[in-house]
Design a protein around this motif. Structure first.
Motif, short mmCIF file in Angstrom:
data_model
loop_
_atom_site.label_atom_id
_atom_site.label_comp_id
_atom_site.label_asym_id
_atom_site.label_seq_id
_atom_site.Cartn_x
_atom_site.Cartn_y
_atom_site.Cartn_z
N TRP A 1 4.54 -19.81 1.73
CA TRP A 1 4.30 -20.70 0.60
C TRP A 1 5.04 -22.03 0.76
N THR A 2 6.34 -21.96 1.10
CA THR A 2 7.12 -23.19 1.22
C THR A 2 6.62 -24.07 2.37
N GLN A 3 6.20 -23.45 3.45
CA GLN A 3 5.71 -24.22 4.60
C GLN A 3 4.46 -25.01 4.23
N GLU A 4 3.56 -24.41 3.49
CA GLU A 4 2.29 -25.07 3.17
C GLU A 4 2.39 -26.03 1.99
N THR A 5 3.31 -25.78 1.05
CA THR A 5 3.37 -26.58 -0.17
C THR A 5 4.54 -27.55 -0.21
N ASN A 6 5.52 -27.37 0.67
CA ASN A 6 6.78 -28.12 0.62
C ASN A 6 7.53 -27.89 -0.69
N CYS A 7 7.19 -26.82 -1.37
CA CYS A 7 7.86 -26.43 -2.61
C CYS A 7 9.20 -25.80 -2.24
N PRO A 8 10.28 -26.16 -2.95
CA PRO A 8 11.56 -25.54 -2.65
C PRO A 8 11.54 -24.03 -2.96
N LEU A 9 12.30 -23.29 -2.21
CA LEU A 9 12.33 -21.84 -2.37
C LEU A 9 12.72 -21.41 -3.78
N ASN A 10 13.56 -22.20 -4.45
CA ASN A 10 13.99 -21.81 -5.79
C ASN A 10 12.90 -22.02 -6.85
N GLU A 11 11.72 -22.51 -6.45
CA GLU A 11 10.61 -22.66 -7.38
C GLU A 11 9.49 -21.65 -7.11
N PRO B 1 0.80 -1.22 0.00
CA PRO B 1 0.00 0.00 0.00
C PRO B 1 0.84 1.28 0.00
N SER B 2 2.12 1.16 0.33
CA SER B 2 3.02 2.31 0.32
C SER B 2 4.43 1.81 -0.04
N PRO B 3 5.30 2.73 -0.49
CA PRO B 3 6.65 2.30 -0.87
C PRO B 3 7.37 1.59 0.29
N ILE B 4 8.19 0.61 -0.07
CA ILE B 4 8.90 -0.20 0.92
C ILE B 4 10.40 -0.06 0.70
N GLU B 5 11.13 0.15 1.77
CA GLU B 5 12.59 0.21 1.71
C GLU B 5 13.14 -1.18 1.37
N LYS B 6 14.29 -1.22 0.74
CA LYS B 6 14.88 -2.48 0.28
C LYS B 6 15.02 -3.51 1.40
N ALA B 7 15.55 -3.10 2.54
CA ALA B 7 15.74 -4.04 3.66
C ALA B 7 14.41 -4.59 4.15
N ASP B 8 13.41 -3.74 4.21
CA ASP B 8 12.08 -4.18 4.64
C ASP B 8 11.46 -5.11 3.61
N ARG B 9 11.65 -4.79 2.34
CA ARG B 9 11.10 -5.61 1.25
C ARG B 9 11.67 -7.03 1.32
N GLU B 10 12.98 -7.13 1.56
CA GLU B 10 13.62 -8.44 1.64
C GLU B 10 13.00 -9.27 2.77
N ALA B 11 12.81 -8.66 3.92
CA ALA B 11 12.23 -9.39 5.06
C ALA B 11 10.79 -9.81 4.76
N LEU B 12 10.02 -8.92 4.13
CA LEU B 12 8.64 -9.25 3.78
C LEU B 12 8.58 -10.39 2.77
N LEU B 13 9.46 -10.36 1.78
CA LEU B 13 9.49 -11.43 0.78
C LEU B 13 9.91 -12.76 1.40
N ARG B 14 10.84 -12.72 2.32
CA ARG B 14 11.24 -13.96 3.01
C ARG B 14 10.05 -14.55 3.76
N GLU B 15 9.30 -13.70 4.44
CA GLU B 15 8.14 -14.19 5.19
C GLU B 15 7.06 -14.71 4.24
N LEU B 16 6.77 -13.97 3.17
CA LEU B 16 5.75 -14.38 2.21
C LEU B 16 6.13 -15.71 1.56
N CYS B 17 7.35 -15.83 1.09
CA CYS B 17 7.80 -17.09 0.46
C CYS B 17 7.85 -18.22 1.48
N GLY B 18 8.15 -17.89 2.73
CA GLY B 18 8.14 -18.89 3.80
C GLY B 18 6.76 -19.47 4.02
#
Length: 104
Positions: free
Chosen positions: A85-95, A66-83
């Motif tokens: 996905w991987t937790q629920e699907t058992n899909c490897p992070l590189n997919e 909803p608003s611009p995100i600083e690079k460091a914050d974006r990285e943490a958010l993406l790690r959590e979001l992808c986490g």
């Protein structure tokens, strides 16, 4: 509402897992942005996507903040979001292609 697009191959994610992903992604956006996710789920027809000449098992999870995100914050958010996905699907992070864009 926080716009979120999930792109998967048809048949890749069972209905129960999809429901859990939807709930967990919305809980993530509530926690991080104070609003629920508005999720668009797109299932590409089977055998329509390929990686290295094999049917793709990759997924795309794209969200607009909803608003611009600083690079460091974006990285943490993406790690959590992808986490989520991987937790629920058992899909490897590189997919998983995770995207967190700034508002237009």
């Amino acid at each position: 509402m926080i716009p979120c697009n999930c792109v998967v191959q048809a048949g890749q994610i069972p209905a129960e897992t999809e429901a859990t992903l939807r709930a967990n992604i919305s809980a993530f956006t509530e926690r991080q942005f104070g609003a629920p996710a508005e999720i668009s789920w797109l299932a590409i027809p089977e055998r329509s996507g390929f990686t290295a000449s094999q049917p793709s098992t990759s997924a795309i999870v794209s969200m607009r903040a909803p608003s611009p995100i600083e690079k460091a914050d974006r990285e943490a958010l993406l790690r959590e979001l992808c986490g989520i996905w991987t937790q629920e699907t058992n899909c490897p992070l590189n997919e998983i292609a995770g995207v967190m864009s700034d508002p237009t």
